[in-house]
Structures are given as structure tokens and as C-alpha cells.
Design a protein around this motif. Structure first.
Motif, mmCIF file in Angstrom:
data_model
loop_
_atom_site.group_PDB
_atom_site.id
_atom_site.type_symbol
_atom_site.label_atom_id
_atom_site.label_comp_id
_atom_site.label_asym_id
_atom_site.label_seq_id
_atom_site.Cartn_x
_atom_site.Cartn_y
_atom_site.Cartn_z
ATOM 1 N N VAL A 34 33.455 3.953 40.881
ATOM 2 C CA VAL A 34 32.842 4.524 39.625
ATOM 3 C C VAL A 34 33.163 4.142 38.249
ATOM 4 O O VAL A 34 32.178 3.836 37.389
ATOM 5 C CB VAL A 34 32.696 6.185 39.809
ATOM 6 C CG1 VAL A 34 32.321 6.663 38.633
ATOM 7 C CG2 VAL A 34 32.096 6.424 41.090
ATOM 8 N N ALA A 35 34.396 4.188 37.927
ATOM 9 C CA ALA A 35 34.941 3.548 36.735
ATOM 10 C C ALA A 35 34.463 2.143 36.447
ATOM 11 O O ALA A 35 34.526 1.877 35.311
ATOM 12 C CB ALA A 35 36.500 3.836 36.714
ATOM 13 N N ARG A 36 34.775 1.164 37.491
ATOM 14 C CA ARG A 36 34.256 -0.034 37.321
ATOM 15 C C ARG A 36 32.712 -0.306 37.156
ATOM 16 O O ARG A 36 32.474 -0.962 36.183
ATOM 17 C CB ARG A 36 34.733 -0.752 38.522
ATOM 18 C CG ARG A 36 34.532 -2.378 38.311
ATOM 19 C CD ARG A 36 34.875 -3.026 39.560
ATOM 20 N NE ARG A 36 33.833 -3.050 40.816
ATOM 21 C CZ ARG A 36 33.874 -3.286 41.822
ATOM 22 N NH1 ARG A 36 34.857 -4.088 42.139
ATOM 23 N NH2 ARG A 36 32.949 -3.022 42.806
ATOM 24 N N ASN A 37 32.120 0.447 37.690
ATOM 25 C CA ASN A 37 30.575 0.278 37.803
ATOM 26 C C ASN A 37 29.956 0.871 36.548
ATOM 27 O O ASN A 37 28.769 0.373 36.037
ATOM 28 C CB ASN A 37 29.724 0.786 39.004
ATOM 29 C CG ASN A 37 30.010 -0.195 40.198
ATOM 30 O OD1 ASN A 37 30.564 -1.309 40.025
ATOM 31 N ND2 ASN A 37 30.058 0.516 41.283
ATOM 32 N N GLN A 38 30.507 1.845 36.031
ATOM 33 C CA GLN A 38 29.878 2.661 34.742
ATOM 34 C C GLN A 38 30.668 2.131 33.457
ATOM 35 O O GLN A 38 30.268 2.498 32.356
ATOM 36 C CB GLN A 38 30.342 4.174 34.955
ATOM 37 C CG GLN A 38 29.761 4.871 36.012
ATOM 38 C CD GLN A 38 28.068 4.653 35.665
ATOM 39 O OE1 GLN A 38 27.730 4.932 34.645
ATOM 40 N NE2 GLN A 38 27.567 4.827 37.119
ATOM 41 N N ASN A 39 31.485 1.076 33.648
ATOM 42 C CA ASN A 39 32.308 0.534 32.393
ATOM 43 C C ASN A 39 32.995 1.715 31.601
ATOM 44 O O ASN A 39 32.736 1.594 30.335
ATOM 45 C CB ASN A 39 31.254 -0.398 31.732
ATOM 46 C CG ASN A 39 30.910 -1.913 32.270
ATOM 47 O OD1 ASN A 39 31.954 -2.213 32.924
ATOM 48 N ND2 ASN A 39 30.028 -2.337 32.108
ATOM 49 N N GLU A 46 40.879 -1.010 29.145
ATOM 50 C CA GLU A 46 39.893 -1.855 29.993
ATOM 51 C C GLU A 46 39.383 -0.901 31.134
ATOM 52 O O GLU A 46 40.079 -0.498 31.965
ATOM 53 C CB GLU A 46 40.358 -3.312 30.348
ATOM 54 C CG GLU A 46 40.684 -3.989 29.240
ATOM 55 C CD GLU A 46 39.158 -4.567 28.429
ATOM 56 O OE1 GLU A 46 38.213 -4.663 28.995
ATOM 57 O OE2 GLU A 46 39.408 -4.471 26.974
ATOM 58 N N PRO A 47 38.113 -1.004 31.454
ATOM 59 C CA PRO A 47 37.628 -0.340 32.671
ATOM 60 C C PRO A 47 38.177 -0.851 33.986
ATOM 61 O O PRO A 47 38.441 -0.373 34.899
ATOM 62 C CB PRO A 47 36.023 -0.647 32.733
ATOM 63 C CG PRO A 47 35.648 -1.156 31.242
ATOM 64 C CD PRO A 47 37.039 -1.429 30.562
ATOM 65 N N HIS A 48 38.398 -2.340 33.778
ATOM 66 C CA HIS A 48 39.043 -2.956 35.186
ATOM 67 C C HIS A 48 40.381 -2.311 35.285
ATOM 68 O O HIS A 48 40.903 -2.180 36.593
ATOM 69 C CB HIS A 48 39.154 -4.630 34.917
ATOM 70 C CG HIS A 48 39.873 -5.174 36.006
ATOM 71 N ND1 HIS A 48 39.000 -5.372 37.245
ATOM 72 C CD2 HIS A 48 41.234 -5.767 36.088
ATOM 73 C CE1 HIS A 48 40.094 -6.000 38.089
ATOM 74 N NE2 HIS A 48 41.253 -6.296 37.280
ATOM 75 N N ALA A 49 41.336 -2.046 34.257
ATOM 76 C CA ALA A 49 42.564 -1.639 34.359
ATOM 77 C C ALA A 49 42.455 -0.003 34.799
ATOM 78 O O ALA A 49 43.219 0.287 35.570
ATOM 79 C CB ALA A 49 43.393 -1.497 33.044
ATOM 80 N N ILE A 50 41.389 0.697 34.431
ATOM 81 C CA ILE A 50 41.399 1.909 35.055
ATOM 82 C C ILE A 50 40.980 1.949 36.491
ATOM 83 O O ILE A 50 41.715 2.660 37.372
ATOM 84 C CB ILE A 50 40.165 2.699 34.259
ATOM 85 C CG1 ILE A 50 40.687 3.128 32.931
ATOM 86 C CG2 ILE A 50 39.949 3.890 34.707
ATOM 87 C CD1 ILE A 50 39.551 3.433 31.810
ATOM 88 N N SER A 51 40.076 1.079 36.994
ATOM 89 C CA SER A 51 39.853 0.911 38.227
ATOM 90 C C SER A 51 40.911 0.394 39.344
ATOM 91 O O SER A 51 41.075 1.217 40.166
ATOM 92 C CB SER A 51 38.393 0.306 38.620
ATOM 93 O OG SER A 51 38.820 -1.132 38.261
ATOM 94 N N VAL A 52 41.486 -0.258 38.830
ATOM 95 C CA VAL A 52 42.572 -0.909 39.561
ATOM 96 C C VAL A 52 43.931 0.072 39.611
ATOM 97 O O VAL A 52 44.364 0.332 40.762
ATOM 98 C CB VAL A 52 43.192 -2.243 38.976
ATOM 99 C CG1 VAL A 52 44.740 -2.509 39.699
ATOM 100 C CG2 VAL A 52 42.314 -3.200 39.101
ATOM 101 N N GLY A 53 43.947 1.002 38.636
ATOM 102 C CA GLY A 53 44.973 1.905 38.405
ATOM 103 C C GLY A 53 44.777 3.033 39.373
ATOM 104 O O GLY A 53 45.524 3.472 40.316
#
Length: 156
Positions: A34-39, A46-53
Motif C-alpha cells: 500500500v505504501a509503495r502503490n500510493q507513493n 522515500e516511499p520505497h524506504a517505507i515499503s521496504v521498512g
């Protein structure tokens, strides 16, 4: 308490923790997607860092729960007292469930709180029933300094 009941509760607690580990990993995987797809971005991260986290946190917490489940399963199968590492790990798991239970009342609801408290009760039950028995002190032994023979007077 019956050894069969004690073993059964340890095995049930192990299975509950293994199912919980799968649920935690699934929820964190969905949150990462969800974090990655919603940016989504928080405080400039960065959204990528949130999703990986989210994925890493879910994997680590899932592995911790699997470790606790395996320790409980081994304890239930062997029906022996827990070692130092197993006791510390299960105590940490119990503390995490207590703290999460306190947070979930307001954030998720009473059903999640009841579930976490039931898991906490299973963990505490296993920790208490599988505690190592300490030898009873000898009758008539006086308290003296450590290492002194029994009955020796304490130094003043």
C-alpha cells in the motif's frame, strides 16, 4: 498439574505463535504494498524506504515469533524445564504481547486486545509451569556468609 495438560498448553501456544507470525508477515507485506502503490511519504522519507521498512520489520518480527513458537514446541514435546535462552526469549515475547495489547485497545479494538492477552496468558502459563525447581534449604541450617559451612556464625 498434569504433565499432559502442561505439554498440551505449550504446544497450543506454539501453534498460536506460528499462526500469529504468518499474520504479522502478511499484514506488513500488505502495508508495504500500500505504501509503495500510493507513493506515501512521511517526513520526506522515500516511499520505497517505507515499503521496504515495513517488509523488513514484518520479516524480523515474524522470525522472532517463529523462534518463540519453535522454543515452545520443543518445550512441549520434551516436557523439560526451559533453559536460560528460552526463558529470556519467551519473557521478551510476553512483554511484547503485553505492550502491544495496551496499544491495540485504542487503535484496533477489544477483540485484538483479548487475543493478545490470551497469548500472554499462554506464555506466562508455560513460563510458570516449566520453571526450574530450586532445591529446598537444609533443615536447621543457619544463615551465614556465602561459602561458609552450615552453622558457622556470621562475621560482624
Amino acid at each position: 498439574m498434569s504433565g499432559v495438560l502442561r505439554r498440551l498448553i505449550a504446544i497450543v501456544a506454539a501453534l498460536v505463535l506460528l499462526v500469529e507470525a504468518c499474520g504479522v508477515v502478511l499484514v506488513n507485506w500488505v502495508l508495504g504494498l500500500v505504501a509503495r502503490n500510493q507513493n506515501m511519504s512521511m517526513a520526506g522519507i522515500e516511499p520505497h524506504a517505507i515499503s521496504v521498512g515495513a517488509w523488513v520489520a514484518g520479516a524480523l518480527f515474524g522470525l522472532f515469533l517463529v523462534l518463540c513458537g519453535i522454543l515452545l514446541l520443543i518445550t512441549g514435546i520434551r516436557d523439560r524445564a526451559l533453559g536460560r535462552f528460552a526463558r529470556i526469549t519467551l519473557i521478551a515475547c510476553a512483554v511484547v504481547h503485553a505492550v502491544l495489547g495496551a496499544f491495540t485497545v485504542g487503535l484496533v479494538g477489544w477483540q485484538a486486545f483479548v487475543y493478545l492477552m490470551a497469548v500472554l496468558a499462554l506464555l506466562v502459563f508455560v513460563l510458570v509451569t516449566y520453571a526450574k525447581e530450586r532445591p529446598a534449604p537444609e533443615a536447621g541450617a543457619e544463615d551465614g556468609p556465602p561459602g561458609a559451612p552450615s552453622g558457622a556464625p556470621a562475621a560482624v
